[in-house]
Design a protein around this motif. Structure first.
Motif, mmCIF file in Angstrom:
data_model
loop_
_atom_site.group_PDB
_atom_site.id
_atom_site.type_symbol
_atom_site.label_atom_id
_atom_site.label_comp_id
_atom_site.label_asym_id
_atom_site.label_seq_id
_atom_site.Cartn_x
_atom_site.Cartn_y
_atom_site.Cartn_z
ATOM 1 N N TRP A 78 -2.334 -21.654 -4.273
ATOM 2 C CA TRP A 78 -2.857 -20.669 -3.331
ATOM 3 C C TRP A 78 -3.056 -21.248 -1.932
ATOM 4 N N ARG A 79 -3.175 -22.576 -1.839
ATOM 5 C CA ARG A 79 -3.353 -23.194 -0.514
ATOM 6 C C ARG A 79 -2.068 -23.146 0.312
ATOM 7 N N GLN A 80 -0.938 -22.889 -0.352
ATOM 8 C CA GLN A 80 0.358 -22.810 0.326
ATOM 9 C C GLN A 80 0.870 -21.371 0.439
ATOM 10 N N LEU A 81 -0.005 -20.419 0.178
ATOM 11 C CA LEU A 81 0.357 -19.001 0.146
ATOM 12 C C LEU A 81 0.329 -18.384 1.543
ATOM 13 N N LEU A 82 1.337 -17.561 1.840
ATOM 14 C CA LEU A 82 1.383 -16.812 3.099
ATOM 15 C C LEU A 82 1.574 -15.330 2.810
ATOM 16 N N HIS A 83 0.873 -14.518 3.563
ATOM 17 C CA HIS A 83 1.077 -13.065 3.482
ATOM 18 C C HIS A 83 2.388 -12.770 4.207
ATOM 19 N N GLY A 84 3.365 -12.224 3.496
ATOM 20 C CA GLY A 84 4.669 -11.984 4.092
ATOM 21 C C GLY A 84 4.776 -10.633 4.772
ATOM 22 N N GLU A 85 4.514 -9.579 4.029
ATOM 23 C CA GLU A 85 4.597 -8.243 4.606
ATOM 24 C C GLU A 85 3.797 -7.278 3.758
ATOM 25 N N GLN A 86 3.494 -6.136 4.341
ATOM 26 C CA GLN A 86 2.765 -5.097 3.631
ATOM 27 C C GLN A 86 3.367 -3.765 4.026
ATOM 28 N N GLY A 87 3.458 -2.872 3.063
ATOM 29 C CA GLY A 87 4.008 -1.552 3.324
ATOM 30 C C GLY A 87 3.134 -0.479 2.708
ATOM 31 N N LEU A 88 3.339 0.733 3.159
ATOM 32 C CA LEU A 88 2.579 1.861 2.639
ATOM 33 C C LEU A 88 3.510 3.051 2.496
ATOM 34 N N ILE A 89 3.556 3.596 1.297
ATOM 35 C CA ILE A 89 4.312 4.814 1.022
ATOM 36 C C ILE A 89 3.279 5.902 0.754
ATOM 37 N N VAL A 90 3.291 6.936 1.579
ATOM 38 C CA VAL A 90 2.331 8.030 1.426
ATOM 39 C C VAL A 90 2.994 9.136 0.615
ATOM 40 N N HIS A 91 2.404 9.437 -0.542
ATOM 41 C CA HIS A 91 2.911 10.500 -1.408
ATOM 42 C C HIS A 91 2.177 11.815 -1.157
ATOM 43 N N SER A 92 0.904 11.696 -0.773
ATOM 44 C CA SER A 92 0.061 12.856 -0.523
ATOM 45 C C SER A 92 -1.082 12.400 0.381
ATOM 46 N N PRO A 93 -1.597 13.264 1.258
ATOM 47 C CA PRO A 93 -2.679 12.834 2.147
ATOM 48 C C PRO A 93 -3.903 12.335 1.376
ATOM 49 N N LEU A 94 -4.465 11.264 1.855
ATOM 50 C CA LEU A 94 -5.671 10.682 1.281
ATOM 51 C C LEU A 94 -6.869 11.507 1.733
ATOM 52 N N PRO A 95 -7.704 11.979 0.809
ATOM 53 C CA PRO A 95 -8.858 12.769 1.236
ATOM 54 C C PRO A 95 -9.871 11.902 1.989
ATOM 55 N N ALA A 96 -10.727 12.539 2.768
ATOM 56 C CA ALA A 96 -11.729 11.823 3.562
ATOM 57 C C ALA A 96 -12.803 11.183 2.702
ATOM 58 N N THR A 97 -13.053 11.732 1.518
ATOM 59 C CA THR A 97 -14.006 11.160 0.568
ATOM 60 C C THR A 97 -13.417 11.298 -0.826
ATOM 61 N N GLY A 98 -13.841 10.450 -1.724
ATOM 62 C CA GLY A 98 -13.356 10.584 -3.092
ATOM 63 C C GLY A 98 -13.547 9.336 -3.919
ATOM 64 N N THR A 99 -13.037 9.414 -5.122
ATOM 65 C CA THR A 99 -13.018 8.276 -6.025
ATOM 66 C C THR A 99 -11.577 8.091 -6.468
ATOM 67 N N VAL A 100 -11.068 6.902 -6.239
ATOM 68 C CA VAL A 100 -9.676 6.608 -6.557
ATOM 69 C C VAL A 100 -9.602 5.432 -7.527
#
Length: 158
Positions: A78-100
């Motif tokens: 883990w000491r040699q770990l790098l965050h490479g990239e991050q992506g987000l695929i939106v399937h449906s709008p995220l509500p303003a409040t909720g439990t996921v």
């Protein structure tokens, strides 16, 4: 300890429940800089209680399994770990409040060879707890700089 391909590919992520409210939604928006201009009508829906909306990218912090790669059983240095990239695929709008529910998995581990590292592709589905509705899929690529040469697949890369 080197990466064991099958062990890491089948890593047992528990489903993580995450409850968030309007305050958390507004704090997320404020934290990334919205609301600096209180007269900007485009920003108000994300920082004001009335008709509150969540930003789609808030999904990247929901149902997050934490820094699980620090576990020695992963075989990753883990000491040699790098965050490479991050992506987000939106399937449906995220509500303003909720439990996921955050449901994580390892999609693939690519062995770049000894001295060349490895790429770890993972994803996390964000689902409504009550209905199971899929809101978003968060994808992540981690570069494990010191962990190549474990004998895993060398491609293809997504």
């Amino acid at each position: 300890m080197a990466i064991n391909y099958q062990n890491l590919k089948n890593w047992p992520f528990p489903d993580l429940e995450h409850k968030y409210d309007d305050v958390a939604t507004m704090l997320y928006a404020l934290g990334i800089g919205l609301g600096q201009d209180p007269t900007d009508a485009r920003q108000l829906p994300f920082v004001y209680e009335e008709n509150l909306k969540s930003l789609p990218m808030m999904a990247v912090v929901l149902g997050y399994p934490g820094f699980w790669l620090i576990d020695p059983k992963t075989g990753v240095d883990w000491r040699q770990l790098l965050h490479g990239e991050q992506g987000l695929i939106v399937h449906s709008p995220l509500p303003a409040t909720g439990t996921v529910i955050g449901r994580s998995r390892i999609d693939e581990i690519i062995d770049k060879g000894p001295g060349k590292g490895a790429l770890l592709y993972s994803s996390r589905n964000i689902l409504d707890k009550a209905s199971g509705k899929l809101y978003c899929t968060v994808t992540t690529t981690a570069f494990c700089r010191a962990d190549g040469g474990f004998g895993g697949p060398s491609g293809p890369v997504r």
